[in-house]
Design an enzyme around this catalytic site. Structure first.
Site, short mmCIF file in Angstrom:
data_model
loop_
_atom_site.label_atom_id
_atom_site.label_comp_id
_atom_site.label_asym_id
_atom_site.label_seq_id
_atom_site.Cartn_x
_atom_site.Cartn_y
_atom_site.Cartn_z
N ILE A 197 41.34 47.62 41.58
CA ILE A 197 42.02 48.26 39.95
C ILE A 197 40.80 48.46 39.55
CG2 ILE A 197 43.60 49.64 38.50
CD1 ILE A 197 45.55 47.33 39.73
N GLU A 239 43.79 41.85 39.42
CA GLU A 239 44.06 43.01 39.84
C GLU A 239 42.91 43.52 41.25
OE1 GLU A 239 41.04 42.01 38.72
OE2 GLU A 239 40.29 44.22 38.30
#
Ligand code: GTP
Length: 324
Positions: A197, A239
């Site tokens: 991300i 992430e």
């Protein structure tokens, strides 16, 4: 030479059995929680207690004098007593007969429709009669089932990422290893996506750690919805996620990666009622199994490098590993 000593303990001689021993034994058979039946050489029940009769869904009086196979047929037809999962009773019965060998002692477990389990012991006597005894093992079976359920639960806990519910790094390592070995062995395609991300630190800074966690959950849900059952999404770091795509070549993997990127970029993420319409983007690296690959790490390294290439290229993009 060492001497050996033998202690002989004298026990009192047993008294002669009481005259009413037979009736005492019959009463004992009736009150025991276990089941007991006696079958003659014509396979007719000549004696049994009520627990034995309940295996066939009949009373003791109804069982005595009937053939065991008729009693089983009755249980199957009336859906009482023993669990008989078949559409073809005669075939089932002949299978059961073939299991009951001529050995002096046979043991097997049987379950009843009311939930009870018995451990059955079948003893072939020299006289041609057969004694069938069943010990109630329902509690044991229940404990066994609870243990199996607990084991399954623990297994799923150690393999699941607690925040997002997808596979964790441990599970990814196992799955990826298995899929890679399978693909190499059967000469199949295999692709891997490494997804990170973008600017997640900024998301955390703006919406707090809880807000960031909420974004991670939504991200995992969106990806899961886009994938086939055979694909597996794992969270391998804060992430950072991977998607294993069995039987998928680089062309197919690029289509899926682009689909994930696009859905994420278009989705309105939210953390609270007021914090909605949050834009999130991802950088994705794609690699596919090539002839020289031996282990999944080979694919991972290339996909990871491609993912960093996508970051350097400006983020919110998909890059295929070089030479693919
Ligand atoms: N909310 C939340 N944040 C996490 C979790 N695990 C890691 N992080 C955060 O994720 C952020 C990752 O930041 P960086 O590695 O700097 O990367 P980035 O900000 O995403 O930037 P780029 O990857 O370069 O686009 C860090 O702030 C971590 O604290 C988690 O489980 N929940």
């Amino acid at each position: 030479m060492a001497k050996t000593y033998c202690h002989i303990v004298e026990y009192p001689m047993p008294k002669s059995p009481p005259a009413n021993l037979e009736s005492i034994l019959l009463e004992a058979i009736d009150v025991t929680p276990n089941c007991l039946g006696v079958i003659n050489s014509d396979k007719e029940v000549i004696y049994c207690n009520q627990h034995y009769a309940s295996i066939f869904g009949v009373t003791r009086e109804q069982a005595i004098g009937r053939k065991a196979s008729d009693l089983l047929r009755h249980a199957w037809e009336t859906k009482q007593g023993v669990v008989i999962n078949t559409n073809d009773f005669e075939q089932w019965l002949s299978n059961v007969h073939s299991l009951h060998t001529e050995k002096a002692l046979n043991q097997y477990e049987t379950d009843l429709l009311d939930g009870r389990w018995f451990k059955m012991t079948r003893i072939n006597l020299d006289s041609g009669n057969i004694i069938i005894m069943g010990v109630d093992i329902t509690l044991l079976k229940q404990a066994q089932k609870s243990l199996e359920d607990a084991h399954q639960h623990i297994e799923s806990l150690v393999n699941t990422d607690q925040l997002t519910g997808v596979h964790n790094r441990r599970s990814y390592n196992q799955l990826a290893k298995q899929e890679c070995a399978r693909a190499i062995r059967f000469n199949q395609q295999l692709s891997l996506l490494v997804i990170d991300i973008d600017y997640f630190k900024v998301i955390n800074d703006n919406f707090g750690h809880e807000g960031g966690d909420s974004i991670l959950k939504q991200f995992a849900q969106i990806c899961s919805d886009l994938l086939r059952q055979s694909d597996s999404l794992s969270r391998i770091g804060g992430e950072e996620f991977t998607i294993i795509l069995p039987m998928t070549d680089s062309e197919g993997a690029m289509i899926i990666a682009e689909r994930v990127r696009e859905h994420i970029a278009k989705y309105s993420f939210h953390t609270t009622k007021t914090n909605n319409n949050i834009n999130v983007t991802v950088s994705i690296g794609v690699s596919s199994l090539t002839a020289g690959d031996k282990v999944i790490q080979d694919l991972f390294s290339r996909a990871d490098m491609a993912m960093y290439g996508a970051k350097r290229g400006g983020r919110n993009q998909v890059q295929l590993a070089q030479d693919e």
